[in-house]
Design an enzyme around this catalytic site. Sequence first.
Site, short mmCIF file in Angstrom:
data_model
loop_
_atom_site.label_atom_id
_atom_site.label_comp_id
_atom_site.label_asym_id
_atom_site.label_seq_id
_atom_site.Cartn_x
_atom_site.Cartn_y
_atom_site.Cartn_z
N GLU A 76 1.05 -1.24 0.05
CA GLU A 76 -0.07 0.14 -0.41
C GLU A 76 0.88 1.23 -0.34
OE1 GLU A 76 -3.03 -0.30 2.75
OE2 GLU A 76 -4.11 -2.08 1.60
N GLU A 133 -4.37 -9.15 -0.31
CA GLU A 133 -5.17 -9.00 0.62
C GLU A 133 -7.08 -8.62 0.33
OE1 GLU A 133 -4.05 -5.34 2.98
OE2 GLU A 133 -2.14 -5.66 3.18
O1 AHR Z 1 -5.32 -6.15 6.81
C1 AHR Z 1 -4.90 -4.75 7.54
C2 AHR Z 1 -4.65 -3.95 7.12
O2 AHR Z 1 -4.81 -3.47 5.74
C3 AHR Z 1 -2.88 -4.09 6.29
O3 AHR Z 1 -2.06 -3.93 7.22
C4 AHR Z 1 -2.84 -2.90 5.28
O4 AHR Z 1 -2.30 -3.29 4.10
C5 AHR Z 1 -4.58 -2.35 5.07
O5 AHR Z 1 -5.15 -1.62 5.22
#
Ligand code: AHR
Length: 489
Positions: A174, A289
């Site tokens: 991110e 994710e």
């Molecule tokens: O999964 C939780 C968080 O969500 C992670 O650390 C981040 O990459 C995302 O915003």
Amino acid sequence: MSSAVINVHLERPIGVISKHIYGHFAEHLGRCIEEGIWVGEESSIPNEAGVRKDMVAALRAIRAPIVRWPGGCFADAYDWRDGIGPRDQRPRRLNVWWDKEEDNHFGTDEFVQFCRMIGAQPYICGNVGSGSPREMMQWLEYCNYAGNTTLAQERAANGSAEPYRIKYWGIGNENYGCGGAYDAAAYAREYRRYASYLRRMDPTVELIACGHSHEWNLEFLENIGRLDTLDHLSLHHYYGSGPARGFSTDEYYGLFPKALELEGRIVRDAELLDFFERGAGRIKLAIDEWGVWHPEANPSSDHYQENTLRDAVCAAVLFDVFNRHCNVISMTNIAQIVNVLQCLIQTAAEKMWLTPTYHVYNMYQPHMNARAVEAEVECSTLDLTHDGKPYSLPTLSASASVGQDKESVCVTFSNVHLRNEMEVTVRFRGVERLGSGRVRVLTARKADAVNGPDAPDAVAPQRGKLRRRGNTVVCTIPPHSMAALMVKL
Ligand code: AHR
């Protein structure tokens, strides 16, 4: 009762479903690593080399294929050197993103050992935000170099003379936010810089770039310059609708369009890659994710949330999407593996139980490395409003694949209707007669049912009934349920 038809077109293959589509993500966040995976060798919780055994057995049972680590946002404040060497000498650091102290007892060597215990590939996410190409290059040397450098010797001294040969390396996480607040063009330059050193150190690694919105991805690809440095482009997708439990009917249904926005993103970003690669199809999407993020999961709850049947059915619907788009998706990693967000496993000290989402992974196992074939659905739709616009939600989702043995077919399907049972007719086009078949169904009386320490099997798969005739199977599934049908050709 409503009815629906799934036409499984055995003669219309889509592609191979990489087993990594059923992958995982473990971050130093809340009780994911600490307690969920790592309890330490001295713990009274049964463990092997500090890793809890009950969790290892559960992940082996679903053949967990790949785990991304150490974050997440945690990764962009992480110094890998803090996590190697004698544990009692490792520094205690503050992780700025999660405002939490980290004792670094679970580092690179423990992570690799954990992956080996469960039989998964390790995927390391490097630090771009506060790190440097040199740090990441040295991390790669520590892990993968077979020669006699100081770092290779250090790895040997820490227990592994053999290189770890870690294949998957993410260049940042991110990076539009916690990973350094870059704009896409600046990140592209940074990515190229990291990638050129990592590739030189070990040409066998596969590199994952941080993707984001369609506009970011376009600008990133315009500025990266050298496409050969890129193997996977990541996407993150979180969604929620109302509270974890006790949601209204509108909130129940509202989760599905939010989750399904991901399909549009996959299609658009695959087209983008196709355009830049001129149809080569080498670079894939890594949805590293994803999952439901309920309002209850926040820093004060250690990002723990109840995991309901609704969450599991929604995950099943997305797996059908991933299977259908397996040609452009190389992996997905649900957030997260234990105790955080839409996890598969939850623990309370020595107790451990499986969430409904775990059972989806278990029931979808036959799709891993199988050949996806077209599953055409005929069903009713529900008229909803999504983002202020009319939205038609199909009441049935499905995907199908033919196993590597070429003799077994797996069809997974979900009835998302909150009240109606559904009679599902599955027609296998391209064959005249079917062999044996069985179906398992995951449901519960209420859509917000959960498992917990005192009722670990409140939501668990049950054997369903089916009728078989010629090339057709008919089964009736309850509201808010998902099913996995296996038939022999
Ligand atoms: O999964 C939780 C968080 O969500 C992670 O650390 C981040 O990459 C995302 O915003």
